[in-house]
Design an enzyme around this catalytic site. Structure first.
Site, short mmCIF file in Angstrom:
data_model
loop_
_atom_site.label_atom_id
_atom_site.label_comp_id
_atom_site.label_asym_id
_atom_site.label_seq_id
_atom_site.Cartn_x
_atom_site.Cartn_y
_atom_site.Cartn_z
N TRP A 142 0.82 -1.22 0.00
CA TRP A 142 0.00 0.00 0.00
C TRP A 142 0.85 1.26 0.00
O TRP A 142 0.34 2.34 -0.26
CB TRP A 142 -0.89 0.01 1.26
CG TRP A 142 -0.09 -0.29 2.50
CD1 TRP A 142 0.06 -1.51 3.08
CD2 TRP A 142 0.73 0.61 3.25
NE1 TRP A 142 0.93 -1.43 4.14
CE2 TRP A 142 1.34 -0.13 4.27
CE3 TRP A 142 0.99 1.98 3.16
CZ2 TRP A 142 2.22 0.44 5.20
CZ3 TRP A 142 1.86 2.55 4.08
CH2 TRP A 142 2.47 1.78 5.09
N ASN A 143 2.14 1.18 0.34
CA ASN A 143 2.87 2.43 0.59
C ASN A 143 3.17 3.21 -0.68
O ASN A 143 3.21 4.43 -0.68
CB ASN A 143 4.13 2.19 1.44
CG ASN A 143 5.13 1.27 0.79
OD1 ASN A 143 4.82 0.55 -0.15
ND2 ASN A 143 6.36 1.30 1.28
N LYS A 166 -2.58 -8.86 -7.35
CA LYS A 166 -3.38 -8.64 -6.14
C LYS A 166 -2.79 -7.43 -5.41
O LYS A 166 -1.68 -7.51 -4.90
CB LYS A 166 -3.34 -9.86 -5.22
CG LYS A 166 -4.32 -9.74 -4.07
CD LYS A 166 -3.87 -10.45 -2.82
CE LYS A 166 -2.86 -9.67 -2.02
NZ LYS A 166 -3.30 -8.35 -1.53
N PRO A 167 -3.53 -6.31 -5.34
CA PRO A 167 -3.00 -5.14 -4.64
C PRO A 167 -3.24 -5.27 -3.14
O PRO A 167 -3.97 -6.15 -2.69
CB PRO A 167 -3.83 -3.99 -5.21
CG PRO A 167 -5.15 -4.62 -5.53
CD PRO A 167 -4.88 -6.06 -5.90
N ALA A 168 -2.66 -4.36 -2.37
CA ALA A 168 -2.88 -4.36 -0.92
C ALA A 168 -4.34 -3.97 -0.63
O ALA A 168 -4.95 -3.20 -1.37
CB ALA A 168 -1.94 -3.35 -0.27
N GLY A 220 6.64 -6.39 -0.28
CA GLY A 220 5.98 -6.29 1.02
C GLY A 220 6.95 -6.65 2.12
O GLY A 220 8.17 -6.53 1.96
N SER A 221 6.41 -7.15 3.21
CA SER A 221 7.25 -7.41 4.39
C SER A 221 8.10 -8.66 4.20
O SER A 221 7.73 -9.58 3.45
CB SER A 221 6.36 -7.58 5.62
OG SER A 221 5.51 -8.69 5.42
N GLU A 242 10.83 -8.15 -3.15
CA GLU A 242 11.25 -6.80 -2.72
C GLU A 242 10.72 -6.63 -1.31
O GLU A 242 9.54 -6.40 -1.12
CB GLU A 242 10.65 -5.74 -3.66
CG GLU A 242 11.22 -5.75 -5.05
CD GLU A 242 12.64 -5.23 -5.12
OE1 GLU A 242 13.11 -4.62 -4.14
OE2 GLU A 242 13.28 -5.45 -6.16
N LEU A 243 11.61 -6.74 -0.32
CA LEU A 243 11.11 -6.88 1.06
C LEU A 243 11.53 -5.70 1.93
O LEU A 243 11.88 -4.63 1.44
CB LEU A 243 11.59 -8.22 1.62
CG LEU A 243 11.27 -9.42 0.72
CD1 LEU A 243 11.81 -10.71 1.29
CD2 LEU A 243 9.77 -9.53 0.44
N CYS A 276 10.50 1.61 2.15
CA CYS A 276 11.45 0.56 2.48
C CYS A 276 12.89 1.09 2.48
O CYS A 276 13.77 0.46 3.07
CB CYS A 276 11.30 -0.59 1.48
SG CYS A 276 11.33 0.01 -0.22
N GLU A 377 12.34 -2.76 11.67
CA GLU A 377 11.96 -1.75 10.68
C GLU A 377 10.92 -0.83 11.33
O GLU A 377 9.97 -1.31 11.94
CB GLU A 377 11.36 -2.47 9.46
CG GLU A 377 11.17 -1.56 8.27
CD GLU A 377 10.58 -2.29 7.05
OE1 GLU A 377 9.84 -3.27 7.23
OE2 GLU A 377 10.86 -1.84 5.93
P1 NAD Z 1 2.73 -6.95 3.91
O1 NAD Z 1 3.73 -8.00 3.66
O2 NAD Z 1 1.85 -7.07 5.08
O3 NAD Z 1 1.76 -6.78 2.67
C1 NAD Z 1 2.26 -6.64 1.35
C2 NAD Z 1 1.30 -7.34 0.41
O4 NAD Z 1 1.25 -8.70 0.76
C3 NAD Z 1 -0.14 -6.82 0.47
O5 NAD Z 1 -0.70 -6.87 -0.81
C4 NAD Z 1 -0.81 -7.84 1.36
O6 NAD Z 1 -2.19 -7.96 1.11
C5 NAD Z 1 -0.10 -9.10 0.93
N1 NAD Z 1 -0.15 -10.18 1.91
C6 NAD Z 1 -0.13 -10.11 3.26
N2 NAD Z 1 -0.21 -11.35 3.80
C7 NAD Z 1 -0.26 -12.22 2.76
C8 NAD Z 1 -0.36 -13.63 2.64
N3 NAD Z 1 -0.42 -14.41 3.72
N4 NAD Z 1 -0.39 -14.18 1.41
C9 NAD Z 1 -0.34 -13.40 0.32
N5 NAD Z 1 -0.26 -12.05 0.35
C10 NAD Z 1 -0.21 -11.48 1.56
O7 NAD Z 1 3.56 -5.60 3.93
P2 NAD Z 1 3.00 -4.13 4.12
O8 NAD Z 1 3.01 -3.81 5.55
O9 NAD Z 1 1.74 -3.92 3.38
O10 NAD Z 1 4.11 -3.31 3.34
C11 NAD Z 1 5.17 -2.77 3.97
C12 NAD Z 1 6.41 -3.64 3.76
O11 NAD Z 1 6.75 -3.64 2.38
C13 NAD Z 1 7.61 -3.08 4.48
O12 NAD Z 1 8.32 -4.11 5.09
C14 NAD Z 1 8.42 -2.45 3.34
O13 NAD Z 1 9.79 -2.34 3.62
C15 NAD Z 1 8.12 -3.37 2.21
N6 NAD Z 1 8.35 -2.71 0.91
C16 NAD Z 1 9.44 -3.10 0.19
C17 NAD Z 1 9.72 -2.48 -1.01
C18 NAD Z 1 10.91 -2.90 -1.81
O14 NAD Z 1 10.98 -2.53 -2.98
N7 NAD Z 1 11.86 -3.64 -1.26
C19 NAD Z 1 8.88 -1.48 -1.50
C20 NAD Z 1 7.77 -1.11 -0.72
C21 NAD Z 1 7.52 -1.75 0.49
#
Ligand code: NAD
Length: 473
Positions: A142-143, A166-168, A220-221, A242-243, A276, A377
Site C-alpha cells: 500500500w505504501n 493482487k494489490p494491498a 511487502g514485508s 522486494e522486502l 522501504c 523496521e
Molecule cells: P505486507 O507484507 O503485510 O503486505 C504486502 C502485500 O502482501 C499486500 O498486498 C498484502 O495484502 C499481501 N499479503 C499479506 N499477507 C499475505 C499472505 N499471507 N499471502 C499473500 N499475500 C499477503 O507488507 P505491508 O506492511 O503492506 O508493506 C510494507 C512492507 O513492504 C515493508 O516491510 C516495506 O519495507 C516493504 N516494501 C518493500 C519495497 C521494496 O521494494 N523492497 C517497497 C515497498 C515496500
C-alpha cells in the site's frame, strides 16, 4: 476486479477508507480463491497470443499507457492522497515515477537482445534467446500504490508475460485506476488481471500452488515474502522478492553536517517514514553531531502534519492504527532505555487530527543497540540518531542487520566513499545522495531484503527465461 477483460462486481465487498479522516471512500469487490483461479486461467489463455506479439507491439501499448498516466496525473495523485494519505506533491511525484516504468520498459521491450557464443567445436554454433517466463502472479503493498504496480506490470508485459495482480487491501482504488489505463491503452483481454480482496492469504496460496503460475513477484514485508518464497519453492516457481529494509545512514566526520542533516530529513520522512528505503539508523560522527542534530531538529519541527490534500502539509497519516502503535512502542522503548526525544514523540490528536493516524515527526538522539528501533523496521516518522566515534567500526555496525536494501553515506573523502560502497552489504547505496532510485537503475536488496531487482535491464530479465540453442552445422 478485472478478469479476462471484464470488470466484475461481487456480492461481497470491503470498505476503503481515508487514513487522514477515517471516512469511507468506496467499496470494492472482495475476491476469493476462486477469482484468483479464474484470473490465472484467463492469463494462461491469453499467454500464447500475447507472448507471440512483437516487442514493438507490446512497446506501443506500454507507451500509450505512459501517455495516459501522465494525462491523468493530477486525478491519480488526488486519488492516492485520499486512499493512502501521502501529501499531494509526493503523490504527484509517485505518479511520475510510476509512469517512468511504463516508458522505460516500453523502450526496453525492444532491446531483449540475445547473443551468439563461440563454441570449442568447429561444427557447432550457440545462440542464446530470451523468452517470456509465462503467467506471472504479482502482489503489491500500500505504501507506493501505483509505482509498485507499474514496476512489475511494465516489465512483465514488455517481456510477453501475462499477469494476475493482487494489490494491498488498503489501496485497491489506485490499482483499479492503473488497470483502467492498461485497458484504455489497448491491452488485449486476459493479459493483465486484477483481483482485489480483503483477505490476501487464500489468494497467495492459489498463486503459489496453481501450476499455471510460473513466476511470483512480491513487494511487502520480509515475513510474508519468506512464507510465499517457501510455498512457491514447492513447484520451483521463479520468484522476485522486494522486502523490508533497515537502512543505515552514515555521516562521517568529514561530511558537511548541514547537507547531511537536510538529506536525512528528506529521506527519513519520505511518505511519513513508510518507505522501504527510509533510514532506520542514522549514525553521526561525534565531531559533527551538534550541528547535525540542530539542523535536523529545526527542519523536522517545521514540517506540517495533516491531511495530505491540504496545501503545505509535508507529513500525512500513517496507514492504520497498528502502524501507529508500532511506532509509538518503538519510541517509548527507546525513551525508557535512555534515548532523548528532541522533538515529537507522541500521537497527534489536536483538532481534526484525531480522526486519522497521525504521529508527530520525531527525532531521537542517544539511540543504542539495546533499543527495538535499532533492530526493527520502523515504518514511521522517527529519526533515531546514534553517535559514533570510531570510523573504522562503523561499516560493521551498519552491516549488523539481517536486512540489506538501502544505505546512505555522507563524506567528502572519495576514497572513504568508495570503500564504503564496496563494503556495505546493501543493494542500493546513496553517496551524498538521498534518491539513488530511477526506472533506469536496478532496485533491490541483499540478505533478507529480497531476491532479484526491479527497474533497469535487470527488471526485464526477471520475467524472461534464457534459452540456449546449440546447432551442429
Ligand atoms: P505486507 O507484507 O503485510 O503486505 C504486502 C502485500 O502482501 C499486500 O498486498 C498484502 O495484502 C499481501 N499479503 C499479506 N499477507 C499475505 C499472505 N499471507 N499471502 C499473500 N499475500 C499477503 O507488507 P505491508 O506492511 O503492506 O508493506 C510494507 C512492507 O513492504 C515493508 O516491510 C516495506 O519495507 C516493504 N516494501 C518493500 C519495497 C521494496 O521494494 N523492497 C517497497 C515497498 C515496500
Amino acid at each position: 476486479m478485472f478478469i479476462d477483460g471484464q470488470w466484475l462486481r461481487c456480492d461481497k465487498t470491503f470498505n476503503v477508507t481515508n487514513p487522514a479522516t477515517g471516512e469511507l471512500i468506496d467499496q470494492v469487490a472482495d475476491g476469493d480463491a476462486s477469482h484468483a483461479t479464474r484470473a490465472i486461467e484467463a492469463a494462461q489463455s491469453a499467454f500464447d497470443s500475447w507472448s507471440r506479439t512483437t516487442a514493438h507491439q507490446r512497446s506501443a501499448i506500454l507507451y500509450r499507457a505512459w501517455q495516459l498516466m501522465l494525462e491523468q496525473k493530477e486525478e491519480l495523485a488526488a486519488l492516492m492522497t485520499c486512499e493512502q494519505g501521502k501529501p499531494l506533491k509526493a503523490a504527484n511525484n509517485e505518479v511520475q515515477y510510476a509512469a517512468d516504468f511504463l516508458l522505460w520498459f516500453a523502450e526496453e521491450a525492444k532491446r531483449t537482445y540475445g547473443e551468439t557464443i563461440p563454441s570449442a567445436r568447429s561444427d557447432q554454433r550457440f545462440i542464446v534467446q530470451h523468452q517470456a517466463v509465462g503467467v506471472v502472479a504479482a502482489i503489491t503493498p500500500w505504501n507506493y500504490p501505483i509505482s509498485m504496480l507499474t514496476r512489475k506490470l511494465a516489465p512483465a508485459l514488455a517481456a510477453g508475460c501475462t499477469v494476475v495482480l493482487k494489490p494491498a487491501e488498503a489501496t485497491p482504488l489506485c490499482a483499479i485506476a492503473v488497470f483502467k489505463i492498461l485497458q484504455e491503452a489497448g491491452l488485449p483481454k486476459g493479459v493483465a488481471n486484477l483481483v482485489t480482496t480483503s483477505e490476501p492469504a487464500p489468494i497467495g496460496k492459489v498463486f503459489c500452488e496453481n501450476p499455471l503460475v510460473r513466476k511470483l513477484t512480491f513487494t511487502g514485508s520480509t515475513a510474508v515474502g519468506k512464507m510465499l518464497s517457501r510455498d512457491a519453492a514447492m513447484q520451483l516457481k521463479r520468484v522476485s522478492m522486494e522486502l523490508g529494509g533497515h537502512a543505515p545512514f552514515i555521516a562521517f566526520e568529514d561530511a558537511d553536517p548541514v547537507h547531511a542533516a537536510k538529506g536525512a530529513s528528506l529521506v527519513k520522512f519520505l511518505n511519513t517514514g513508510q518507505a522501504c528505503i527510509c533510514p532506520n539508523r542514522i549514525f553521526v560522527h561525534k565531531n559533527i553531531l551538534p550541528v547535525f542534530l540542530e539542523t535536523l531538529t529545526a527542519r523536522i519541527e517545521k514540517m506540517r502534519v495533516g491531511n495530505g490534500a491540504t496545501d503545505g502539509v509535508a507529513i500525512g497519516p500513517l496507514v492504520d492504527e497498528a502502524a501507529l502503535q508500532k511506532v509509538d512502542k518503538q519510541v517509548n522503548d527507546a525513551r525508557d532505555k535512555g534515548a532523548t526525544v528532541l522533538c515529537g514523540g507522541q500521537r497527534l490528536v489536536q483538532g481534526e487530527l484525531d480522526r486519522g493516524y497521525f504521529y508527530a515527526p520525531t527525532v531521537l538522539s542517544n539511540v543504542d543497540s539495546s533499543m527495538l528501533i535499532y533492530k526493527q523496521e520502523t515504518f514511521g516518522p522517527v529519526a533515531p540518531v546514534i553517535t559514533f566515534d570510531d570510523s573504522d567500526d562503523i561499516i560493521a555496525m551498519a552491516n549488523d542487520t539481517h536486512y540489506g536494501l538501502a544505505a546512505y553515506v555522507y563524506t567528502k573523502d572519495i576514497s572513504r566513499a568508495f570503500r564504503a560502497v564496496e563494503q556495505l552489504q546493501f543493494g542500493i547505496i546513496g553517496v551524498n545522495d538521498i534518491n539513488p532510485t530511477s526506472a533506469a537503475a536496478p532496485f533491490g536488496g541483499m540478505k533478507e531484503s529480497g531476491l532479484g531487482r526491479e527497474g533497469a535491464r535487470e527488471g526485464l530479465m526477471e520475467y524472461m527465461e534464457t534459452k540456449l540453442a546449440g546447432f551442429s552445422v
